[in-house]
Every structure is written in structure tokens, then in C-alpha cells.
Design a protein around this motif. Structure first.
Motif, short mmCIF file in Angstrom:
data_model
loop_
_atom_site.label_atom_id
_atom_site.label_comp_id
_atom_site.label_asym_id
_atom_site.label_seq_id
_atom_site.Cartn_x
_atom_site.Cartn_y
_atom_site.Cartn_z
N ILE A 115 -10.56 15.06 -63.76
CA ILE A 115 -9.47 15.73 -64.47
C ILE A 115 -8.60 14.77 -65.27
CG2 ILE A 115 -9.39 17.62 -62.80
CD1 ILE A 115 -6.89 16.42 -61.59
N CYS A 116 -8.83 13.47 -65.14
CA CYS A 116 -8.03 12.48 -65.87
C CYS A 116 -8.91 11.49 -66.61
CB CYS A 116 -7.12 11.72 -64.91
SG CYS A 116 -5.72 12.69 -64.34
N ASP A 117 -8.34 10.90 -67.66
CA ASP A 117 -9.04 9.88 -68.43
C ASP A 117 -8.89 8.50 -67.79
OD1 ASP A 117 -9.64 11.61 -70.84
OD2 ASP A 117 -7.46 11.76 -70.77
N GLU A 118 -7.76 8.29 -67.13
CA GLU A 118 -7.40 6.97 -66.62
C GLU A 118 -6.92 7.16 -65.19
OE1 GLU A 118 -4.83 4.81 -69.31
OE2 GLU A 118 -3.67 4.04 -67.64
N VAL A 119 -7.55 6.47 -64.23
CA VAL A 119 -7.26 6.72 -62.81
C VAL A 119 -6.77 5.44 -62.14
CG1 VAL A 119 -8.20 7.46 -60.59
CG2 VAL A 119 -8.95 8.58 -62.70
N HIS A 120 -5.56 5.49 -61.60
CA HIS A 120 -4.95 4.38 -60.86
C HIS A 120 -4.88 4.78 -59.39
CE1 HIS A 120 -3.46 2.38 -64.59
NE2 HIS A 120 -3.58 3.61 -65.03
N VAL A 121 -5.39 3.94 -58.52
CA VAL A 121 -5.58 4.28 -57.11
C VAL A 121 -4.72 3.38 -56.23
CG1 VAL A 121 -7.27 4.46 -55.24
CG2 VAL A 121 -7.90 5.12 -57.58
N PHE A 122 -3.95 4.01 -55.34
CA PHE A 122 -3.02 3.31 -54.46
C PHE A 122 -3.21 3.79 -53.02
CE2 PHE A 122 -1.24 4.17 -58.59
CZ PHE A 122 -0.65 2.99 -59.01
N GLY A 123 -2.91 2.93 -52.05
CA GLY A 123 -2.79 3.38 -50.67
C GLY A 123 -4.09 3.74 -50.00
N LEU B 3 -16.06 0.89 -57.90
CA LEU B 3 -15.49 1.56 -59.06
C LEU B 3 -14.50 0.67 -59.79
CD1 LEU B 3 -14.89 5.08 -57.48
CD2 LEU B 3 -16.33 4.63 -59.47
N ASP B 4 -13.70 -0.07 -59.02
CA ASP B 4 -12.74 -1.00 -59.61
C ASP B 4 -13.44 -2.14 -60.34
OD1 ASP B 4 -10.03 -2.08 -59.97
OD2 ASP B 4 -10.62 -3.59 -58.49
N GLN B 5 -14.45 -2.71 -59.71
CA GLN B 5 -15.19 -3.82 -60.32
C GLN B 5 -15.90 -3.39 -61.59
OE1 GLN B 5 -17.64 -4.98 -57.03
NE2 GLN B 5 -15.95 -5.95 -55.92
N ASN B 6 -16.34 -2.12 -61.63
CA ASN B 6 -17.01 -1.60 -62.82
C ASN B 6 -16.03 -1.00 -63.82
OD1 ASN B 6 -20.22 -1.57 -62.58
ND2 ASN B 6 -19.38 -1.33 -60.53
N GLN B 7 -14.73 -1.18 -63.56
CA GLN B 7 -13.67 -0.80 -64.48
C GLN B 7 -13.64 0.70 -64.76
OE1 GLN B 7 -14.54 -3.48 -67.71
NE2 GLN B 7 -13.44 -5.17 -66.76
N ILE B 8 -14.04 1.49 -63.75
CA ILE B 8 -13.92 2.94 -63.85
C ILE B 8 -12.54 3.38 -63.42
CG2 ILE B 8 -14.93 5.13 -63.12
CD1 ILE B 8 -16.81 3.28 -64.70
N ILE B 9 -11.96 2.69 -62.44
CA ILE B 9 -10.61 2.93 -61.96
C ILE B 9 -9.87 1.60 -61.94
CG2 ILE B 9 -11.33 4.87 -60.52
CD1 ILE B 9 -10.98 2.98 -58.07
N LYS B 10 -8.56 1.67 -61.72
CA LYS B 10 -7.76 0.49 -61.44
C LYS B 10 -7.25 0.64 -60.01
CE LYS B 10 -5.56 -3.37 -62.14
NZ LYS B 10 -6.30 -4.65 -62.20
N PHE B 11 -7.66 -0.25 -59.13
CA PHE B 11 -7.34 -0.16 -57.71
C PHE B 11 -6.26 -1.17 -57.36
CE2 PHE B 11 -8.97 -1.09 -53.17
CZ PHE B 11 -8.04 -0.21 -52.62
N TYR B 12 -5.16 -0.69 -56.78
CA TYR B 12 -4.04 -1.53 -56.38
C TYR B 12 -4.06 -1.62 -54.85
CZ TYR B 12 -2.63 -0.40 -61.13
OH TYR B 12 -2.61 -0.25 -62.50
N ARG B 13 -4.39 -2.79 -54.32
CA ARG B 13 -4.65 -2.94 -52.90
C ARG B 13 -3.39 -2.98 -52.04
NH1 ARG B 13 -8.83 -4.91 -55.63
NH2 ARG B 13 -10.94 -4.78 -54.74
#
Length: 327
Positions: free
Chosen positions: A269-277, A315-325
Motif C-alpha cells: 500500500i506504500c511506495d516507501e516503507v520505513h520499519v521500526f521496532g 529486504l533492507d540490504q536489497n533496499q526494498i525497505i529502510k530498517f531502523y534497528r
């Protein structure tokens, strides 16, 4: 008193100029302060948009995503019917004993209460729609991700994750809140209730909890009523759960966690996905940011936590999402 061409008296013009200069100075100081805040609290997390490979990807999807076809309709609607084969897969998740016909009757009643289709604001060629998917991991503590989370267009939270008292780390905004009856919380009137149903009772609950009140029982206490906008309810298609389990997790575990399904939903549902927690703590425990951990061997039950976390990193390594650890 000397006048000049209908303007203010000269001594008043001096006062007016002084006031104007003071006003301009105050304005510039405010702008400077806002810019410092922006750089310190939000924009430091971002590379410029044109340098962010995960943002609003082009028509050619990265090779990683070519392994997965997008699921056509993630949400149930009156025109999106579940097949009996998918129902039989879904009913095993929590030992549902009722029939396919009972499921269809329950869904029909549900759509007399909630919208018949899950309409949501779509992205467009001239607009990049960004999501923050906020999990409940203890890794959010002292992360100071709050401003960045609130900066996104869509903020997806789940289950009992609170914001009050944790604003600096988790933010304040919620546009979509994922839950099931045993994890339900009250919502603001402008927040979408996104139901992840694991059994027919869950579909009955959302219908009655928003109207006459629910009186059934489950493996954990269930609120008989919930505060939420019935016109903003969205129900995940059980077939989407199967899709995530089989295509994304290669059938690992009994079924995917709520958190991982929410992440994959965000990719739809989104173009750009930032993942937290997301993820376990330093001791390998899957604990929450608002709780003191008592069970020092807390794992993920039937959910393949390690497999899901590895997939998030991929997914983060392949730049599909941005993962904030986080911490």
C-alpha cells in the motif's frame, strides 16, 4: 510635529522600523531553531530523496522483489470472496471448527456494519506515499525515532503498543492500527482499525464490538465494546496470510506473526516503507518496549521469529525497505 506624505509621524516611523527589525529578528531566530530541530531530529535520518534507493522505486523492481508477485487485493470486500481451499488453510491456524458456509454468513453480516470495500488513499505518479511500520520490540527504547515515525504519510501500529509516555521513541500519530480481538485497544476517530482475523469469532467480534456488544469468549479476555470508527474498518484477506506464509516465509513456522504480515502489507500500500521496532533484545528475548521482561526465555511461539527477522534484514540490504534497528 513633522509629517511626511501621509505616513506616520517621524518619531513613530523610527519606532515602527525598530519594531519591524525586532520582528524580523525574532522570525529569523524561529526559522533557525526549526531548521536545527529538523536537522537534528528528523532529516538526519534521511539521505536526500534522489539518493534514497528504497524510495519510490522505478518501474523496474529490484531482483529481490521479482521473486514475489504482489497480492491483488490484501483486504476483504463484498467482491473479494475467499476460496474454500484458502478457508481450509486459514481454519487450521487456531483450530476453527465451523464450516465454510458459517464463515460466509459471518462475513455477509460483517459487511452490513463496515464498509463493503477497503478504500484507502493511493499513491500516484507525482506523489510518493511513505509508511512507518512500528513494531513493539524493546529495541525502540531510547531510540528517539518518534519525529521520524510521525513524519511519514502512513503510520501503522499494532496490538497493544502504546504511544503515551513513549512519544520520543515511538511517535504520536497512528493512521492504521492492526489488531485482533485479544489485542484490541480503543482508537481515535480518524484511525483505521485493521483487523487481522484468525478465526470466525474474530469476524463476529468486530461486527458486535462496534454495535450491540460482543459476549463470546476466547483463549484470552476480549473487550465487549471498542471505541473506533466503523467507517474506517479494514479486514485483511485470510488468503493474504497464506500468501505471506508460503511466498515470503517458504512455509516456515505455523503462520506469520502480526508484525511481519503488517510489514508485507505496507509493501502493498506504500511506495516507501520505513520499519521500526522489530527483533529480539541483546539476550535474544522478544520483549516489548513498554514492559519489564519477566520471562527471560520469551520467544515467538508458532511464529518463525528468526526467519522473519532475517527476511527483514534481507529486504533492507536489497533496499526494498529502510530498517531502523534501534537500541
Amino acid at each position: 510635529m513633522t509629517w511626511s506624505c501621509g505616513l506616520l509621524p517621524i518619531h513613530k516611523r523610527h519606532t515602527s522600523k525598530m519594531n519591524s527589525k525586532v520582528g524580523v529578528l525574532i522570525f529569523l531566530l524561529c526559522v533557525t531553531g526549526i531548521c536545527v530541530f529538523w536537522r537534528g531530529d528528523v532529516s538526519s535520518y534521511f539521505a536526500p530523496r534522489e539518493e534514497r534507493p528504497w524510495a519510490c522505486s522505478s518501474e523496474d523492481e529490484p531482483l529481490f522483489m521479482q521473486r514475489f508477485s504482489k497480492f491483488a487485493e490484501p483486504f476483504l470486500s463484498v467482491n473479494n470472496n475467499l476460496s474454500e481451499d484458502n478457508f481450509n488453510w486459514w481454519k487450521r491456524l487456531q483450530a476453527e471448527s465451523r464450516s465454510f458456509n458459517a464463515y460466509k454468513e459471518t462475513v455477509s453480516k460483517m459487511f452490513q456494519m463496515i464498509p463493503t470495500s477497503a478504500e484507502d488513499e493511493a499513491s500516484s505518479p507525482d506523489r510518493c506515499r511513505s509508511c512507518a511500520v512500528v513494531g513493539n520490540s524493546v529495541n525502540l527504547k531510547k531510540s528517539h525515532y518518534g519525529p521520524l515515525i510521525d513524519f511519514q504519510d502512513v503510520v501503522i501500529r499494532m496490538n497493544r503498543g502504546p504511544t503515551k509516555g513513549y512519544e520520543a521513541d515511538v511517535g504520536t500519530r497512528t493512521t492504521h492500527h492492526v489488531m485482533y480481538p485479544e489485542s484490541a485497544v480503543n482508537l481515535e476517530n480518524n484511525t483505521h482499525l485493521v483487523l487481522f482475523a484468525f478465526k470466525i469469532l474474530d469476524l463476529e467480534w468486530v461486527t458486535k464490538a462496534l454495535s450491540t456488544g460482543f459476549s463470546g469468549s476466547s483463549y484470552a479476555p476480549i473487550a465487549s465494546n471498542i471505541k473506533a470508527n466503523k467507517d474506517l474498518v479494514m479486514v485483511l484477506d485470510p488468503a493474504f496470510m497464506r500468501y505471506v506464509h508460503e511466498e515470503w516465509l517458504q512455509k516456515k513456522g505455523v503462520y506469520p506473526s502480526t508484525g511481519f504480515m503488517a510489514l508485507v502489507l505496507a509493501l502493498h500500500i506504500c511506495d516507501e516503507v520505513h520499519v521500526f521496532g522489530y527483533g529480539a533484545d541483546s539476550d535474544g528475548n522478544w520483549s516489548h518496549y513498554w514492559e519489564e521482561l519477566r520471562n527471560k526465555k520469551l520467544k515467538t511461539g508458532g511464529h518463525p521469529g528468526d526467519v522473519e527477522y532475517a527476511k527483514i534484514k534481507e529486504l533492507d540490504q536489497n533496499q526494498i525497505i529502510k530498517f531502523y534497528r534501534g537500541g
